[in-house]
Scaffold this motif. Structure first.
Motif, PDB file in Angstrom:
ATOM      1  N   LEU A   8       0.814  -1.207   0.000  1.00  0.00           N
ATOM      2  CA  LEU A   8       0.000   0.000   0.000  1.00  0.00           C
ATOM      3  C   LEU A   8       0.858   1.273   0.000  1.00  0.00           C
ATOM      4  O   LEU A   8       0.338   2.373   0.152  1.00  0.00           O
ATOM      5  CB  LEU A   8      -0.942   0.009   1.213  1.00  0.00           C
ATOM      6  N   ALA A   9       2.167   1.125  -0.181  1.00  0.00           N
ATOM      7  CA  ALA A   9       3.074   2.276  -0.127  1.00  0.00           C
ATOM      8  C   ALA A   9       2.845   3.250  -1.279  1.00  0.00           C
ATOM      9  O   ALA A   9       3.288   4.395  -1.228  1.00  0.00           O
ATOM     10  CB  ALA A   9       4.528   1.804  -0.133  1.00  0.00           C
ATOM     11  N   ALA A  10       2.137   2.818  -2.329  1.00  0.00           N
ATOM     12  CA  ALA A  10       1.896   3.685  -3.487  1.00  0.00           C
ATOM     13  C   ALA A  10       0.799   4.714  -3.239  1.00  0.00           C
ATOM     14  O   ALA A  10       0.481   5.502  -4.138  1.00  0.00           O
ATOM     15  CB  ALA A  10       1.541   2.833  -4.706  1.00  0.00           C
ATOM     16  N   ALA A  11       0.222   4.725  -2.048  1.00  0.00           N
ATOM     17  CA  ALA A  11      -0.779   5.741  -1.701  1.00  0.00           C
ATOM     18  C   ALA A  11      -0.057   7.040  -1.376  1.00  0.00           C
ATOM     19  O   ALA A  11       0.249   7.357  -0.226  1.00  0.00           O
ATOM     20  CB  ALA A  11      -1.620   5.279  -0.507  1.00  0.00           C
ATOM     21  N   VAL A  12       0.272   7.807  -2.417  1.00  0.00           N
ATOM     22  CA  VAL A  12       1.053   9.045  -2.288  1.00  0.00           C
ATOM     23  C   VAL A  12       0.313  10.161  -3.028  1.00  0.00           C
ATOM     24  O   VAL A  12      -0.521   9.898  -3.905  1.00  0.00           O
ATOM     25  CB  VAL A  12       2.476   8.881  -2.853  1.00  0.00           C
ATOM     26  N   PRO A  13       0.603  11.425  -2.699  1.00  0.00           N
ATOM     27  CA  PRO A  13      -0.069  12.525  -3.388  1.00  0.00           C
ATOM     28  C   PRO A  13       0.139  12.511  -4.896  1.00  0.00           C
ATOM     29  O   PRO A  13       1.189  12.109  -5.390  1.00  0.00           O
ATOM     30  CB  PRO A  13       0.578  13.772  -2.750  1.00  0.00           C
ATOM     31  N   LEU A  14      -0.910  12.931  -5.612  1.00  0.00           N
ATOM     32  CA  LEU A  14      -0.936  13.013  -7.074  1.00  0.00           C
ATOM     33  C   LEU A  14      -0.874  11.645  -7.747  1.00  0.00           C
ATOM     34  O   LEU A  14      -0.401  11.512  -8.875  1.00  0.00           O
ATOM     35  CB  LEU A  14       0.172  13.924  -7.607  1.00  0.00           C
ATOM     36  N   ALA A  15      -1.369  10.634  -7.044  1.00  0.00           N
ATOM     37  CA  ALA A  15      -1.539   9.315  -7.641  1.00  0.00           C
ATOM     38  C   ALA A  15      -3.030   9.062  -7.848  1.00  0.00           C
ATOM     39  O   ALA A  15      -3.832   9.291  -6.943  1.00  0.00           O
ATOM     40  CB  ALA A  15      -0.934   8.232  -6.751  1.00  0.00           C
ATOM     41  N   HIS A  16      -3.385   8.621  -9.043  1.00  0.00           N
ATOM     42  CA  HIS A  16      -4.772   8.270  -9.358  1.00  0.00           C
ATOM     43  C   HIS A  16      -4.950   6.799  -9.001  1.00  0.00           C
ATOM     44  O   HIS A  16      -4.289   5.931  -9.581  1.00  0.00           O
ATOM     45  CB  HIS A  16      -5.036   8.520 -10.849  1.00  0.00           C
ATOM     46  N   LEU A  17      -5.832   6.524  -8.053  1.00  0.00           N
ATOM     47  CA  LEU A  17      -5.899   5.203  -7.442  1.00  0.00           C
ATOM     48  C   LEU A  17      -7.289   4.590  -7.540  1.00  0.00           C
ATOM     49  O   LEU A  17      -8.297   5.304  -7.555  1.00  0.00           O
ATOM     50  CB  LEU A  17      -5.520   5.293  -5.948  1.00  0.00           C
ATOM     51  N   ARG A  18      -7.312   3.271  -7.563  1.00  0.00           N
ATOM     52  CA  ARG A  18      -8.547   2.517  -7.324  1.00  0.00           C
ATOM     53  C   ARG A  18      -8.336   1.738  -6.027  1.00  0.00           C
ATOM     54  O   ARG A  18      -7.390   0.939  -5.927  1.00  0.00           O
ATOM     55  CB  ARG A  18      -8.866   1.574  -8.483  1.00  0.00           C
ATOM     56  N   LEU A  19      -9.187   1.973  -5.056  1.00  0.00           N
ATOM     57  CA  LEU A  19      -8.993   1.435  -3.715  1.00  0.00           C
ATOM     58  C   LEU A  19     -10.115   0.480  -3.328  1.00  0.00           C
ATOM     59  O   LEU A  19     -11.282   0.715  -3.653  1.00  0.00           O
ATOM     60  CB  LEU A  19      -8.950   2.570  -2.688  1.00  0.00           C
TER      61      LEU A  19
END
Length: 269
Positions: A48-59
């Protein structure tokens, strides 16, 4: 048993939560601003380390009350390439800050998310093509005009806030001015007490910005020199500060990175 929920959106901000977790602020189409706990995201090898600002995510999110938790994530797009240049990164961060002030929690925001992603895509293209710094300024200003309008704080660009007379700047007339008055809007003339004063050509450029595309000359060149875009960015900062309580801090970085100064305002009377 609590069922999982799928959320798709842009990570606007993150912060520490406990020893290894991360607090994520997500802008999504369905829920507006949502704050989520991302367990273990501060561990380097976390999935889950890719949860960073300016990332477009599907959670994949679990929980119904209180602070919900992210169970799984998929990165749809990461705008990390913006970090290669100061100006596009500062513009992107400023637009993200503006959304944090504009969008209420748990309220759908489909148009705001779509417009923000459009502006980030333009900034990313600017990095790839090594475009001019003033293009980042223009995207920051136009993106702000769009987001403020979608959030209910549109700049009143068509009529004088005091007389109701139309604001029709005569191009080339150096004697025509209008003033941004705190808490009111734009008024005809160079008035005492104004936050800033615009020339006719500056207002004419500003009035084009609610349109979808950037203002271009027939040959495809961006309209307006860099000092004019800096002056319009100053107007955006003043308007958002008056109406939202604070202007985006990243815009100050965007402004301070230029050796150029905004054009001198005409004398007040």
């Amino acid at each position: 048993m609590v069922s999982d929920t799928t959320l798709e959106g842009l990570a606007l901000a993150t912060g520490p939560l406990g020893e290894n977790d991360r607090l994520l602020t997500l802008l999504s189409q369905d829920e507006g601003l949502t704050r989520l706990a991302v367990p273990g995201a501060r561990r380097p090898r976390s999935s889950l380390a890719a949860a960073v600002p300016l990332a477009h995510l599907r959670l994949q999110v679990v929980g119904r009350r209180g602070l919900r938790r992210v169970k799984q994530l998929q990165v749809l797009h990461n705008y990390s390439a913006l970090a290669q240049r100061l100006e596009p990164l500062a513009a992107a961060q400023g637009l993200a800050e503006l959304c944090l002030r504009l969008v209420p929690e748990q309220a759908p925001a489909p148009e705001i998310l779509a417009d923000l992603l459009l502006q980030l895509g333009r900034l990313e293209e600017l990095v790839r093509e090594r475009g001019e710094r003033r293009e980042a300024l223009a995207i920051a200003v136009q993106g702000s005009v769009h987001l403020l309008a979608l959030g209910g704080y549109a700049l009143p660009l068509q009529s004088c806030c005091r007389t109701g007379a139309p604001l029709e700047p005569p191009l080339g007339d150096r004697q025509w001015h209008c003033s941004l008055l705190p808490g009111e809007g734009l008024a005809l003339g160079a008035l005492a007490g104004a936050r800033l004063v615009l020339w006719s050509s500056e207002l004419a450029l500003l009035q084009r910005l609610p349109r979808p595309g950037l203002p271009l000359r027939p040959g495809g060149e961006l309209m307006g020199p860099e000092p004019v875009w800096l002056h319009l960015l100053e107007l955006i900062e003043a308007w958002s500060g008056d109406h939202l309580g604070r202007s985006p801090r990243a815009f100050r970085l965007l402004r301070s990175g230029s050796a150029s100064m905004p054009p001198s305002s005409p004398p007040l009377r």
